[in-house]
Write an enzyme that holds these catalytic residues in place. Sequence first.
Site, PDB file in Angstrom:
ATOM      1  N   GLY A   1      -1.164   2.858   1.882  1.00  0.00           N
ATOM      2  CA  GLY A   1      -0.263   3.607   2.749  1.00  0.00           C
ATOM      3  C   GLY A   1       0.578   4.662   2.060  1.00  0.00           C
TER       4      GLY A   1
ATOM      5  N   GLU B   1       6.423   3.192  -2.313  1.00  0.00           N
ATOM      6  CA  GLU B   1       5.901   2.515  -1.127  1.00  0.00           C
ATOM      7  C   GLU B   1       6.025   3.435   0.080  1.00  0.00           C
ATOM      8  OE1 GLU B   1       4.223   0.185  -0.178  1.00  0.00           O
ATOM      9  OE2 GLU B   1       4.558  -1.708  -1.185  1.00  0.00           O
TER      10      GLU B   1
ATOM     11  N   ASP C   1       9.259  -3.641   4.643  1.00  0.00           N
ATOM     12  CA  ASP C   1       9.596  -4.444   5.827  1.00  0.00           C
ATOM     13  C   ASP C   1      10.332  -5.708   5.404  1.00  0.00           C
ATOM     14  OD1 ASP C   1       8.715  -3.019   8.040  1.00  0.00           O
ATOM     15  OD2 ASP C   1       6.671  -3.694   7.825  1.00  0.00           O
ATOM     16  N   THR C   2       9.549  -6.776   5.239  1.00  0.00           N
ATOM     17  CA  THR C   2      10.160  -8.042   4.840  1.00  0.00           C
ATOM     18  C   THR C   2      10.676  -7.975   3.397  1.00  0.00           C
ATOM     19  OG1 THR C   2       8.078  -8.943   3.991  1.00  0.00           O
ATOM     20  CG2 THR C   2       8.567  -9.333   6.330  1.00  0.00           C
TER      21      THR C   2
ATOM     22  N   THR D   1       6.267  -8.131  -0.244  1.00  0.00           N
ATOM     23  CA  THR D   1       5.300  -7.435  -1.098  1.00  0.00           C
ATOM     24  C   THR D   1       6.002  -6.839  -2.304  1.00  0.00           C
ATOM     25  OG1 THR D   1       4.000  -6.867   0.856  1.00  0.00           O
ATOM     26  CG2 THR D   1       3.564  -5.597  -1.148  1.00  0.00           C
TER      27      THR D   1
ATOM     28  N   ASP E   1      -0.942   2.825   9.109  1.00  0.00           N
ATOM     29  CA  ASP E   1      -2.133   2.678   9.935  1.00  0.00           C
ATOM     30  C   ASP E   1      -2.024   1.566  10.972  1.00  0.00           C
ATOM     31  OD1 ASP E   1      -2.227   0.536   7.954  1.00  0.00           O
ATOM     32  OD2 ASP E   1      -4.289   0.214   8.622  1.00  0.00           O
TER      33      ASP E   1
ATOM     34  N   ARG F   1      -3.720   7.080   9.654  1.00  0.00           N
ATOM     35  CA  ARG F   1      -3.067   7.367   8.369  1.00  0.00           C
ATOM     36  C   ARG F   1      -2.961   8.871   8.117  1.00  0.00           C
ATOM     37  NH1 ARG F   1      -2.904   2.627   5.145  1.00  0.00           N
ATOM     38  NH2 ARG F   1      -4.685   1.233   5.344  1.00  0.00           N
TER      39      ARG F   1
HETATM   40  C1  PRP Z   1       2.460  -2.213   3.845  1.00  0.00           C
HETATM   41  C2  PRP Z   1       3.302  -1.381   2.896  1.00  0.00           C
HETATM   42  C3  PRP Z   1       3.844  -2.390   1.941  1.00  0.00           C
HETATM   43  C4  PRP Z   1       3.945  -3.643   2.783  1.00  0.00           C
HETATM   44  C5  PRP Z   1       5.367  -3.821   3.197  1.00  0.00           C
HETATM   45  O1  PRP Z   1       1.186  -2.356   3.296  1.00  0.00           O
HETATM   46  O2  PRP Z   1       2.546  -0.389   2.259  1.00  0.00           O
HETATM   47  O3  PRP Z   1       2.989  -2.591   0.839  1.00  0.00           O
HETATM   48  O4  PRP Z   1       3.117  -3.466   3.935  1.00  0.00           O
HETATM   49  O5  PRP Z   1       5.504  -4.995   3.948  1.00  0.00           O
HETATM   50  P1  PRP Z   1       6.527  -6.141   3.522  1.00  0.00           P
HETATM   51  O6  PRP Z   1       7.810  -5.505   3.117  1.00  0.00           O
HETATM   52  O7  PRP Z   1       6.669  -6.945   4.803  1.00  0.00           O
HETATM   53  O8  PRP Z   1       5.904  -6.954   2.435  1.00  0.00           O
HETATM   54  P2  PRP Z   1      -0.071  -2.848   4.150  1.00  0.00           P
HETATM   55  O9  PRP Z   1      -0.231  -4.330   3.962  1.00  0.00           O
HETATM   56  O10 PRP Z   1       0.049  -2.386   5.564  1.00  0.00           O
HETATM   57  O11 PRP Z   1      -1.295  -2.158   3.418  1.00  0.00           O
HETATM   58  P3  PRP Z   1      -1.744  -0.615   3.390  1.00  0.00           P
HETATM   59  O12 PRP Z   1      -0.648   0.142   2.664  1.00  0.00           O
HETATM   60  O13 PRP Z   1      -3.037  -0.612   2.640  1.00  0.00           O
HETATM   61  O14 PRP Z   1      -1.876  -0.151   4.820  1.00  0.00           O
END
Ligand code: PRP
Length: 191
Positions: free
Chosen positions: A46, A98, A102-103, A106, A158, A164
């Site tokens: 992303g 990033e 969100d949470t 990650t 996405d 995207r």
């Molecule tokens: C999204 C974003 C972060 C994560 C954040 O990735 O890029 O890595 O989610 O979420 P969190 O704070 O709840 O952990 P995603 O899993 O959608 O993968 P992508 O970037 O390949 O679409």
Amino acid sequence: MTGPGGGESPRVVIARDVLRAGVRRVADEIAAAHPDGVLLIAVLKGSVPFTADLIRSLTVPVEVDFLAISAYAPDSGRVRIVKDLDADIYGRAVVLVEDIVDTGLTLAYVRGELERRAPASLEVCTLLDRAPRRILPTPLRYVGFEIGDEFVLGYGLDFEERYRHLDHVVAGDVHALRSDPDVYAAHFFAG
Ligand code: PRP
């Protein structure tokens, strides 16, 4: 709302010009903090559009590297590295990039992994901060935009790998997308 192609029109959350200005501001903040240069680490996938625009806006020496991670299970917060860095970050000034936090689960994992490699500094830059969904509070040094608890698409973000490519950020109706992932396709593609 019906769009020009006859399909549903998502609401614009961050218009293209506003987005561009936000990216330039963040790039200026990074440059001011790192006059000697910086290594950006983008978390795939992303963050790719944001990173591409960020490096073109930076006025200090910049290198870029990529990290790919995969969730073990939905919403578990447990992830693993599936594509590691090429660079050795020991002693380097690193900014982790990033698209959205969100949470924070990650980010907590990735930050932990990178900190074990002893960079000189490790800061986080995110295009979007969706703080209402935070579970693990985490310091964000550079933030493009704070957004509310809504589902967003575009500029790297996405739904099932779609949307995207947009040069702006829109709010999507997640129920409509679940029933038809291409619900907005006619709005963004001619023919
Ligand atoms: C999204 C974003 C972060 C994560 C954040 O990735 O890029 O890595 O989610 O979420 P969190 O704070 O709840 O952990 P995603 O899993 O959608 O993968 P992508 O970037 O390949 O679409």
